[in-house]
Write an enzyme that holds these catalytic residues in place. Structure first.
Site, PDB file in Angstrom:
ATOM      1  N   LYS A 252     -11.415  48.123 -91.883  1.00 22.42           N
ATOM      2  CA  LYS A 252     -11.798  49.165 -90.723  1.00 22.42           C
ATOM      3  C   LYS A 252     -11.120  48.750 -89.661  1.00 22.42           C
ATOM      4  O   LYS A 252     -11.235  47.616 -89.104  1.00 22.42           O
ATOM      5  CB  LYS A 252     -13.381  49.286 -90.663  1.00 22.42           C
ATOM      6  N   ASP A 257     -14.536  52.683 -80.171  1.00 21.00           N
ATOM      7  CA  ASP A 257     -15.727  53.417 -81.054  1.00 21.00           C
ATOM      8  C   ASP A 257     -16.272  53.997 -79.816  1.00 21.00           C
ATOM      9  O   ASP A 257     -17.184  53.283 -79.337  1.00 21.00           O
ATOM     10  CB  ASP A 257     -16.220  53.025 -81.986  1.00 21.00           C
ATOM     11  N   LYS A 264     -21.889  57.309 -77.966  1.00 18.93           N
ATOM     12  CA  LYS A 264     -22.963  56.019 -77.901  1.00 18.93           C
ATOM     13  C   LYS A 264     -23.506  55.871 -76.532  1.00 18.93           C
ATOM     14  O   LYS A 264     -23.077  56.578 -75.605  1.00 18.93           O
ATOM     15  CB  LYS A 264     -22.054  55.048 -78.185  1.00 18.93           C
ATOM     16  N   ASP A 275     -14.800  46.944 -82.982  1.00 14.03           N
ATOM     17  CA  ASP A 275     -15.062  47.767 -84.141  1.00 14.03           C
ATOM     18  C   ASP A 275     -13.560  47.591 -85.017  1.00 14.03           C
ATOM     19  O   ASP A 275     -13.809  48.385 -85.960  1.00 14.03           O
ATOM     20  CB  ASP A 275     -15.397  49.073 -83.723  1.00 14.03           C
ATOM     21  N   ASP A 334     -20.444  59.488 -85.071  1.00 14.94           N
ATOM     22  CA  ASP A 334     -20.308  58.112 -84.715  1.00 14.94           C
ATOM     23  C   ASP A 334     -20.627  57.207 -86.341  1.00 14.94           C
ATOM     24  O   ASP A 334     -20.418  55.806 -86.179  1.00 14.94           O
ATOM     25  CB  ASP A 334     -21.596  57.525 -83.835  1.00 14.94           C
ATOM     26  N   GLU A 336     -17.947  57.076 -88.371  1.00 20.54           N
ATOM     27  CA  GLU A 336     -16.678  57.459 -88.732  1.00 20.54           C
ATOM     28  C   GLU A 336     -16.152  56.327 -89.310  1.00 20.54           C
ATOM     29  O   GLU A 336     -14.917  56.461 -90.045  1.00 20.54           O
ATOM     30  CB  GLU A 336     -15.875  57.702 -87.234  1.00 20.54           C
ATOM     31  N   ARG A 338     -16.673  54.857 -92.181  1.00 17.89           N
ATOM     32  CA  ARG A 338     -16.867  55.041 -93.646  1.00 17.89           C
ATOM     33  C   ARG A 338     -15.809  56.338 -94.111  1.00 17.89           C
ATOM     34  O   ARG A 338     -15.388  56.304 -94.914  1.00 17.89           O
ATOM     35  CB  ARG A 338     -18.284  55.298 -93.907  1.00 17.89           C
TER      36      ARG A 338
END
Length: 497
Positions: A252, A257, A264, A275, A334, A336, A338
């Site tokens: 990933k 993010d 967030k 991230d 959030d 995202e 996956r």
């Protein structure tokens, strides 16, 4: 940092000219007539030193020892885990003492993984990030000699693998620690190309147009809120015959993010530069492969973009069509990671892989479940899960298997698409894995949720480089079975123990 391997007993090591000598002392330490052994015996007898891992006793210019400093480091039962803790404590204690040349003397009863543990711990404890400082402090420790009591040749293969893994971990830490204005998707693509050129890998870096032609609607959906163009990176290492199916690593690569429209909270949002820990770990693993050159084939896939909330950004309620053709209702922008991973997991099918492992800072729920000690492991294949778990234990980079019962997928149902991208708060790490599993039916698959292990916060804030150590150890273990599947389909089950 430079590592070397030497055959030295403790009696030999006292004559080594260096800035510091670290003697690892286990519960079973017998000692001898040399000055260090006598000091250990006297200190234990007086109660000033015990062998509990992490316990230290330091001396300056001790009689009969050539080193300027001597550190006795407790190593408990002498296992790889205890040796790792002992070396880490000793090197940390010496970091500000001007030590440039260090000798680490392994105990005579050290196990097979002792060299690996010592190298990893020394590299980890001496690491300093300086890339964005105006007056960078140099890493003081420059050379580490690992002293083994028996013939050095007996430990050479383990030493070379450990040194390669340490280089890969440091590479991943450097990328992870870069600020998000520097570590963009474009930068990740450039780093992949540099690795390929330096080590003879194949590399392809795709942009938005190529990804759109492929039909990666989920990756495109996440990326559309950012001005930074997405990148989809494909790296290939060939260490075996071209006919041998590869292990595919999927990382990933969300380089920042914000949460998107489902934004967030502001506190600690700066840590969302980490991230892309999964992407960094794949690149770090390839850095290690370039040094070690194991006899197997490996493919690295990195979907990379930012997740930001501009006027074109993904909205809650949007429906995306993934590369697999399955549709996804986005209930939370959030969630995202996956979404970008699912397209990469479908892309992995074209390599007819023996196994696919995705690595992602995926869920805060995994942090609640396992904290910062173990990464979460989910797998559709028992043998693959076993191999990853054992690799993590050996590399002092542990993981823990989590369940994948079918019932956990019920919450992903929606009236408006084939699935939703979230299933509520309960068992959030598991339902995220169940989402990914829907794109992995054609190969043995495992998912490592590293949200709790990829970085540290607080005073020790920074990337850890995990799980590069685990991945390298797993890949080394697959060499002997190259060409065979990572696990038997007959042993596959959907609910983990």
């Amino acid at each position: 940092m430079d590592f070397e391997l030497k055959a030295l007993t403790l009696a030999d090591a006292v004559a080594q000219k260096c800035d510091a000598l670290v003697a690892l002392v286990t519960d079973a330490f017998g000692g001898g007539a040399d000055p260090v052994s006598r000091l250990v015996q006297d200190a234990r007898k007086s109660g000033d030193f015990d062998t509990k891992p992490g316990k230290l006793l330091q001396a300056w210019r001790p009689a009969g020892v050539s080193a300027t400093r001597l550190v006795l480091a407790g190593a408990g039962d002498g296992s790889g885990k205890r040796i790792h803790a002992a070396v880490q404590a000793a090197v940390s204690a010496l970091r500000t003492k001007g030590v440039k040349r260090l000798v680490v003397c392994l105990p005579t009863d050290a196990p097979e993984g002792a060299v690996r543990a010592a190298v990893a711990a020394a590299a980890e404890a001496s690491y300093v990030f300086v890339a964005t400082k105006s007056k960078p402090e140099a890493r003081e420790l420059q050379r580490v000699t690992i002293a083994v009591p028996g013939p050095a040749a007996d430990h050479k293969a383990a030493f070379e693998a450990a040194r390669g893994a340490a280089n890969g971990i440091e590479f991943a830490r450097e990328l992870g620690n870069l600020p998000p204005n520097l570590a963009t998707p474009t930068r990740l693509g450039e780093e992949a190309k540099k690795l390929a050129k330096a080590h003879g890998f194949q590399c392809e870096v795709m942009g938005p147009k190529e990804v759109a032609r492929l039909g990666m609607g989920a990756l495109l959906g996440v990326a559309r809120g950012s001005e930074e163009p997405l990148r989809f990176i494909v790296l290939k290492y060939q260490g075996a015959a071209a006919s041998e199916p590869p292990v595919v690593l999927v990382g990933k690569g969300i380089t920042f993010d914000s949460g998107g429209i489902s934004i967030k909270p502001a506190p600690e949002m700066d840590e969302m530069k980490f991230d892309m820990g999964g992407a960094a770990s794949v690149l770090g693993t390839f850095r290690a492969l370039g040094d070690i050159r194991p006899a197997l084939n490996v493919v690295g896939l990195i979907p990379s973009c930012e997740n930001l909330p501009d006027g074109r950004a993904l909205k809650p309620g949007d429906v995306l069509t993934s590369l697999s053709g399955q549709t996804i209702e986005v209930l939370n922008t959030d969630a995202e990671g996956r979404l970008i991973l699912c397209d990469a997991l479908t892309y992995a099918e074209r390599f007819k892989p023996r196994a696919v492992i995705d690595i992602a800072t995926l869920t805060g729920a995994c942090v609640i479940a396992l904290g910062a000690v173990r990464s979460g492991l989910f797998a559709s294949d028992d043998e693959l899960a076993r191999a990853l778990h054992e690799a993590g234990e050996a590399a002092c980079d542990p993981c823990w298997r989590m369940p994948l019962d079918e019932e956990y997928g019920e919450g992903l149902k929606t009236n408006f698409a084939d699935m939703a991208n979230v299933a509520g708060r309960p068992a959030g790490a598991v339902t995220a894995a169940k989402f990914l599993q829907r794109f992995t039916a054609r190969y043995p698959w495992a998912h490592l949720d590293i949200a709790g292990t990829a970085w540290k916060g607080g005073a020790a804030k920074g990337s850890t480089g995990r799980p590069v150590g685990l991945l390298v150890q797993y890949l080394l273990g697959q060499q002997s079975s190259a060409g065979a599947k990572a696990g038997s389909g007959t042993r596959r089950r959907k609910a983990a123990a």
